[in-house]
Design an enzyme around this catalytic site. Sequence first.
Site, PDB file in Angstrom:
ATOM      1  N   ASP A   6       7.212   2.484  -4.652  1.00 32.42           N
ATOM      2  CA  ASP A   6       6.833   2.879  -3.282  1.00 32.42           C
ATOM      3  C   ASP A   6       6.313   1.631  -2.574  1.00 32.42           C
ATOM      4  OD1 ASP A   6       5.607   3.873  -0.969  1.00 32.42           O
ATOM      5  OD2 ASP A   6       3.988   4.888  -2.052  1.00 32.42           O
ATOM      6  N   GLY A   8       4.865   0.115   0.513  1.00 31.89           N
ATOM      7  CA  GLY A   8       4.189   0.397   1.777  1.00 31.89           C
ATOM      8  C   GLY A   8       3.981  -0.874   2.576  1.00 31.89           C
ATOM      9  N   ASN A   9       3.293  -0.739   3.694  1.00 33.88           N
ATOM     10  CA  ASN A   9       3.067  -1.911   4.543  1.00 33.88           C
ATOM     11  C   ASN A   9       1.948  -2.816   4.051  1.00 33.88           C
ATOM     12  OD1 ASN A   9       4.945  -2.020   6.851  1.00 33.88           O
ATOM     13  ND2 ASN A   9       4.278   0.097   7.116  1.00 33.88           N
ATOM     14  N   TYR A  86      13.057  16.689  11.680  1.00 28.88           N
ATOM     15  CA  TYR A  86      13.056  15.464  12.492  1.00 28.88           C
ATOM     16  C   TYR A  86      14.394  15.372  13.225  1.00 28.88           C
ATOM     17  CZ  TYR A  86       9.883  11.431  12.926  1.00 28.88           C
ATOM     18  OH  TYR A  86       8.941  10.542  13.349  1.00 28.88           O
ATOM     19  N   ASP A  95       9.059   7.055   3.139  1.00 30.93           N
ATOM     20  CA  ASP A  95       7.808   7.472   2.461  1.00 30.93           C
ATOM     21  C   ASP A  95       7.362   8.854   2.928  1.00 30.93           C
ATOM     22  OD1 ASP A  95       7.131   6.456   5.026  1.00 30.93           O
ATOM     23  OD2 ASP A  95       5.228   5.591   4.333  1.00 30.93           O
ATOM     24  N   ARG A  96       7.566   9.161   4.207  1.00 30.28           N
ATOM     25  CA  ARG A  96       7.121  10.451   4.751  1.00 30.28           C
ATOM     26  C   ARG A  96       7.935  11.583   4.139  1.00 30.28           C
ATOM     27  NH1 ARG A  96       7.085  10.205  11.041  1.00 30.28           N
ATOM     28  NH2 ARG A  96       6.005  12.175  10.643  1.00 30.28           N
ATOM     29  N   THR A 119      -1.859   2.134   5.439  1.00 33.82           N
ATOM     30  CA  THR A 119      -1.860   1.220   6.571  1.00 33.82           C
ATOM     31  C   THR A 119      -1.803   2.037   7.859  1.00 33.82           C
ATOM     32  OG1 THR A 119      -0.552  -0.236   5.168  1.00 33.82           O
ATOM     33  CG2 THR A 119      -0.722  -0.805   7.512  1.00 33.82           C
TER      34      THR A 119
HETATM   35  N1  LIG Z   1      -7.737  -4.894  -0.693  1.00 33.36           N
HETATM   36  C1  LIG Z   1      -7.232  -4.108   0.248  1.00 33.36           C
HETATM   37  N2  LIG Z   1      -6.295  -4.593   1.078  1.00 33.36           N
HETATM   38  C2  LIG Z   1      -5.754  -3.816   2.034  1.00 33.36           C
HETATM   39  N3  LIG Z   1      -6.090  -2.531   2.216  1.00 33.36           N
HETATM   40  C3  LIG Z   1      -7.017  -2.002   1.407  1.00 33.36           C
HETATM   41  C4  LIG Z   1      -7.625  -2.746   0.393  1.00 33.36           C
HETATM   42  N4  LIG Z   1      -8.473  -1.923  -0.259  1.00 33.36           N
HETATM   43  C5  LIG Z   1      -8.413  -0.740   0.332  1.00 33.36           C
HETATM   44  N5  LIG Z   1      -7.551  -0.768   1.337  1.00 33.36           N
HETATM   45  C6  LIG Z   1      -7.268   0.366   2.200  1.00 33.36           C
HETATM   46  O1  LIG Z   1      -6.071   0.947   1.782  1.00 33.36           O
HETATM   47  C7  LIG Z   1      -5.235   1.174   2.905  1.00 33.36           C
HETATM   48  C8  LIG Z   1      -3.829   0.885   2.480  1.00 33.36           C
HETATM   49  O2  LIG Z   1      -3.381   2.035   1.830  1.00 33.36           O
HETATM   50  P1  LIG Z   1      -2.326   2.081   0.640  1.00 33.36           P
HETATM   51  O3  LIG Z   1      -2.912   1.429  -0.507  1.00 33.36           O
HETATM   52  O4  LIG Z   1      -1.911   3.487   0.542  1.00 33.36           O
HETATM   53  O5  LIG Z   1      -1.211   1.090   0.997  1.00 33.36           O
HETATM   54  P2  LIG Z   1      -0.013   0.985   1.929  1.00 33.36           P
HETATM   55  O6  LIG Z   1       0.801  -0.115   1.399  1.00 33.36           O
HETATM   56  O7  LIG Z   1      -0.518   0.887   3.293  1.00 33.36           O
HETATM   57  O8  LIG Z   1       0.791   2.259   1.817  1.00 33.36           O
HETATM   58  P3  LIG Z   1       1.593   2.862   2.961  1.00 33.36           P
HETATM   59  O9  LIG Z   1       2.049   1.787   3.877  1.00 33.36           O
HETATM   60  O10 LIG Z   1       2.653   3.505   2.164  1.00 33.36           O
HETATM   61  O11 LIG Z   1       0.714   3.828   3.647  1.00 33.36           O
HETATM   62  C9  LIG Z   1      -5.725   0.281   4.027  1.00 33.36           C
HETATM   63  O12 LIG Z   1      -5.696   0.969   5.247  1.00 33.36           O
HETATM   64  C10 LIG Z   1      -7.145  -0.044   3.644  1.00 33.36           C
HETATM   65  O13 LIG Z   1      -8.070   0.704   4.412  1.00 33.36           O
HETATM   66  C1  LIG Z   2       4.765   5.526   9.724  1.00 31.94           C
HETATM   67  C2  LIG Z   2       4.940   4.641   8.501  1.00 31.94           C
HETATM   68  C3  LIG Z   2       4.513   3.204   8.830  1.00 31.94           C
HETATM   69  C4  LIG Z   2       4.026   5.187   7.414  1.00 31.94           C
HETATM   70  O1  LIG Z   2       4.100   4.413   6.269  1.00 31.94           O
HETATM   71  C5  LIG Z   2       6.410   4.671   8.004  1.00 31.94           C
HETATM   72  O2  LIG Z   2       6.746   5.947   7.584  1.00 31.94           O
HETATM   73  C6  LIG Z   2       7.398   4.228   9.068  1.00 31.94           C
HETATM   74  O3  LIG Z   2       7.546   3.065   9.316  1.00 31.94           O
HETATM   75  N1  LIG Z   2       8.099   5.210   9.714  1.00 31.94           N
HETATM   76  C7  LIG Z   2       9.112   4.979  10.699  1.00 31.94           C
HETATM   77  C8  LIG Z   2       8.961   5.852  11.911  1.00 31.94           C
HETATM   78  C9  LIG Z   2       8.950   7.347  11.639  1.00 31.94           C
HETATM   79  O4  LIG Z   2       8.681   7.832  10.549  1.00 31.94           O
HETATM   80  O5  LIG Z   2       9.255   8.092  12.612  1.00 31.94           O
HETATM   81  K   LIG Z   3       0.909   6.406   5.235  1.00 30.80           K
END
Ligand SMILES: Nc1ncnc2c1ncn2[C@@H]1O[C@H](COP(=O)(O)OP(=O)(O)OP(=O)(O)O)[C@@H](O)[C@H]1O
Ligand SMILES: CC(C)(CO)[C@@H](O)C(=O)NCCC(=O)O
Ligand SMILES: [K+]
Length: 238
Positions: A6, A8-9, A86, A95-96, A119
Amino acid sequence: MKLLIDAGNTRVKWALWDGHQLQPQGAVAHADIATLAAPWAALPLSAVLAASVAHEAVRQAIEAASPLPVQWQRAQAAAFGVRNHYRNVAEQGADRWLAVLGARQRYPAQDVVIASAGTALTVEALTAEGDYLGGLILPGYRLMLASLAQNTANLDRAAGHACAFPQGTEDALASGAIDALCGAIQRLQQRLAAHTGRAPRLLLTGGDAALLQPHLPPDARMVDNLVIYGLASVADGS
Ligand SMILES: Nc1ncnc2c1ncn2[C@@H]1O[C@H](COP(=O)(O)OP(=O)(O)OP(=O)(O)O)[C@@H](O)[C@H]1O
Ligand SMILES: CC(C)(CO)[C@@H](O)C(=O)NCCC(=O)O
Ligand SMILES: [K+]
């Protein structure tokens, strides 16, 4: 054994799936994806399934590190009894859709609101009948604070604690972000309840799930790795 990824951003999370049990293996920053090549090469893998919402460079780094071709997953119009409402599934983050499939697999035939706090925060509405009605996208906790820090003269400071009546800047920042996130979640929950006439279950997932949970109703349930559970459904179905 299948490798599930997975991307993520903020981070890339990965897990192993043997058809019965999920073994979460951890998460790395985008810059560290290459460090996964050696541990992945040592595994007896039969397939690699992944979802990415990150930049193209992240996708390429994962492909370079993977010992097998990566089966990239996208949002679909329907699968496993779930219909995606959608309008244009091609624009939806994989991811959604996978988090919705993961929720369906873990909580079959239930009305659920899925809050994925990373994120970005996404909040999805899924009915017991299998209609994924759509959902919300908001900046996540960290991004909300960063946007205030970057676009004002006085707000570049650490957040304090969320409280009922904030009486200082740090607490006002933390409380504003938490109320925005939890308020959005609860509004979608109310709308789904009004739509179905039933009280939906609330699932929380993502890096900030534990941050939000104390500020939501006590029946809100934390479920780790929902996207990866969705990938496991797809891995089994294919
Ligand atoms: N070391 C860190 N760096 C970045 N974000 C962190 C950290 N520790 C906690 N976080 C929190 O985790 C969140 C990121 O969530 P997650 O770990 O689910 O990652 P993600 O890559 O953003 O996943 P997704 O993009 O799929 O939502 C950030 O918004 C932040 O508040
Ligand atoms: C909204 C995020 C950033 C959540 O990770 C991702 O699902 C994404 O980039 N989506 C594209 C736009 C949409 O889902 O309509
Ligand atoms: K998310």
